[in-house]
Design an enzyme around this catalytic site. Structure first.
Site, mmCIF file in Angstrom:
data_model
loop_
_atom_site.group_PDB
_atom_site.id
_atom_site.type_symbol
_atom_site.label_atom_id
_atom_site.label_comp_id
_atom_site.label_asym_id
_atom_site.label_seq_id
_atom_site.Cartn_x
_atom_site.Cartn_y
_atom_site.Cartn_z
ATOM 1 N N GLY A 144 0.806 -1.205 0.000
ATOM 2 C CA GLY A 144 0.000 0.000 0.000
ATOM 3 C C GLY A 144 0.844 1.261 0.000
ATOM 4 O O GLY A 144 1.233 1.748 1.077
ATOM 5 N N THR A 178 -2.675 -3.851 -6.067
ATOM 6 C CA THR A 178 -2.792 -5.239 -6.530
ATOM 7 C C THR A 178 -2.874 -6.179 -5.333
ATOM 8 O O THR A 178 -2.144 -6.015 -4.351
ATOM 9 C CB THR A 178 -1.580 -5.604 -7.412
ATOM 10 N N GLU A 377 4.230 1.349 -11.513
ATOM 11 C CA GLU A 377 5.629 1.235 -11.074
ATOM 12 C C GLU A 377 6.491 2.328 -11.701
ATOM 13 O O GLU A 377 7.630 2.106 -12.093
ATOM 14 C CB GLU A 377 6.203 -0.153 -11.409
#
Length: 399
Positions: A144, A178, A377
């Site tokens: 997170g 995710t 990312e």
């Protein structure tokens, strides 16, 4: 033959592209591990992933099989987790993403974003508690960091931790997480007295809520969630004691981005393989379309770009193993390889013509998935600025 849908194309085992013989540069262990994961993807992932993508469901039945295969592990060996080389880790990501970006994302979060920081920054008790269970797939983690208003700028996060007599109280919201709703533990990054720290939060803790994000047309076979923390109380043993500041989460992202560099190559290999076999089988006018110059040009461009990306990955892995890899080198490979795979997926769809927009073929699914990989990312543009700062010595964004 010219007019039928080639329904068996996505189901055949891949004919792997290795135009420069990079396999010869792998160790025996790396070669063997890559081939085991490759066979697993062909046998277990490819036959089911299209249906899961259509249904927007995660193939949870694969988790124990992935654990048995040994993909949930950082590269360091200890705590019941067998270590592997960095190149081997990259090759795992390559083969998993050849199946689907969502499968690679699941495994990357588990190993690079949760197991790695526990191994690198956790207490001995945290390592003993979490790492063996996570390696076995009995405990799933999520990471997170990203918030609704802070993605590329994690230093602006609003999630906070306040010291209490028995530990810490967490409040905040994380988004685009995710594994969020399937995880048993969340590694939540929050500001404690103005400095970022990592907290291991069991997801059954009162005040913790994970809500899935629906309506995605990308990464449909992956769970993406919003985490809401409302006065979540955790003990003193929840904080990762070995790191403070943004170095913690950013070092985790470097691990995950390394895997993405390889993973994008896998997605590109899948699209190239499908386009090549389709072109060899699809007859128009007098011969298979693979015999026409314009199609051959597209295929050759795919071979060229994939080969360059494979060489970049191999070298990046060896630099990482020698502890010489830089953040700029990761950024260069991430922006190059994902952009390359994105373009190859589109060209593969083009070669397949109208058939390429149906779910009988995988290039469309990869094409959509790569739109997310292009952004997460670290976006393509952010990685451009990272490399730009490396080569000019001047930052084009606030630090």
């Amino acid at each position: 033959m010219a007019d039928r849908l080639l329904e068996d194309l996505p189901r055949r085992p891949i004919n792997p592209l290795d135009f420069y013989g990079i396999t010869a540069e792998l160790t025996d262990d790396e070669h063997a591990l890559r081939d085991r994961v490759r066979a697993f993807v062909d046998a277990e992932v490819v036959p089911v992933i299209d249906q899961h993508a259509e249904d927007a469901t995660f193939p949870a039945s694969l988790v124990p099989k992935l654990a048995a295969l040994g993909v949930f592990r950082p590269t360091a060996q200890d705590y019941g987790v067998p270590g592997i080389s960095h190149v081997a880790h990259g090759l795992i990501c390559q083969e998993l993403e050849r199946g689907d970006s969502g499968i690679r994302s699941f495994c990357s979060v588990q190993s690079s974003l949760v197991m790695y920081p526990i191994w690198a920054f956790g207490s001995e008790a945290q390592k003993q508690r979490y790492l063996p269970e996570m390696a076995a797939g009995r405990l799933i983690g999520c990471f997170g960091l990203t918030e609704p208003d802070f993605g590329s700028n994690p230093s602006g996060m609003l999630t906070t931790a306040v010291k209490t007599p028995n530990g810490f109280r967490l409040n905040g919201t994380k988004r685009w997480i995710t594994n969020g709703s399937v995880a048993q533990v969340a590694l939540v990054w929050a500001k404690l007295e103005g400095k970022v720290h990592g907290f291991l939060v069991p997801t059954k803790t009162p005040g913790f809520t994970a809500r899935d994000i629906h309506g995605k047309w990308s990464l449909r076979a992956s769970v993406t969630s919003e985490l809401v923390l409302e006065d979540v109380e955790v003990g003193e043993d929840a904080v990762l004691p070995g790191v403070a500041g943004l170095r913690g989460p950013l070092s985790c992202l470097s691990q995950a981005r390394f895997g993405i560099c390889y993973g994008a190559v896998g997605a590109a290999m899948a699209c190239y393989d499908e386009a090549l076999r389709y072109a060899q089988d699809r007859v128009q006018f007098s011969r298979p379309i693979a015999g026409y110059q314009l199609v051959q040009r597209k295929l050759v461009e795919m071979v060229s770009e994939i080969t360059k990306a494979q060489l970049m990955c191999w070298r990046l892995g060896r630099l990482k193993e020698a502890d010489q890899m830089t953040a700029g080198q990761i950024s260069l490979a991430k922006r190059n390889n994902v952009d390359m795979a994105r373009n190859i997926a589109r060209d593969a769809r083009d070669i397949l013509g109208a058939n390429g927009v149906t779910d009988e073929y995988q290039c469309g699914r990869h094409m959509l998935n790569l739109e997310s990989v292009y952004t997460y990312e670290g976006t393509h543009d952010i990685h451009t600025l990272v490399v730009g700062q490396d080569v000019t010595g001047l930052a084009a964004f606030d630090s």
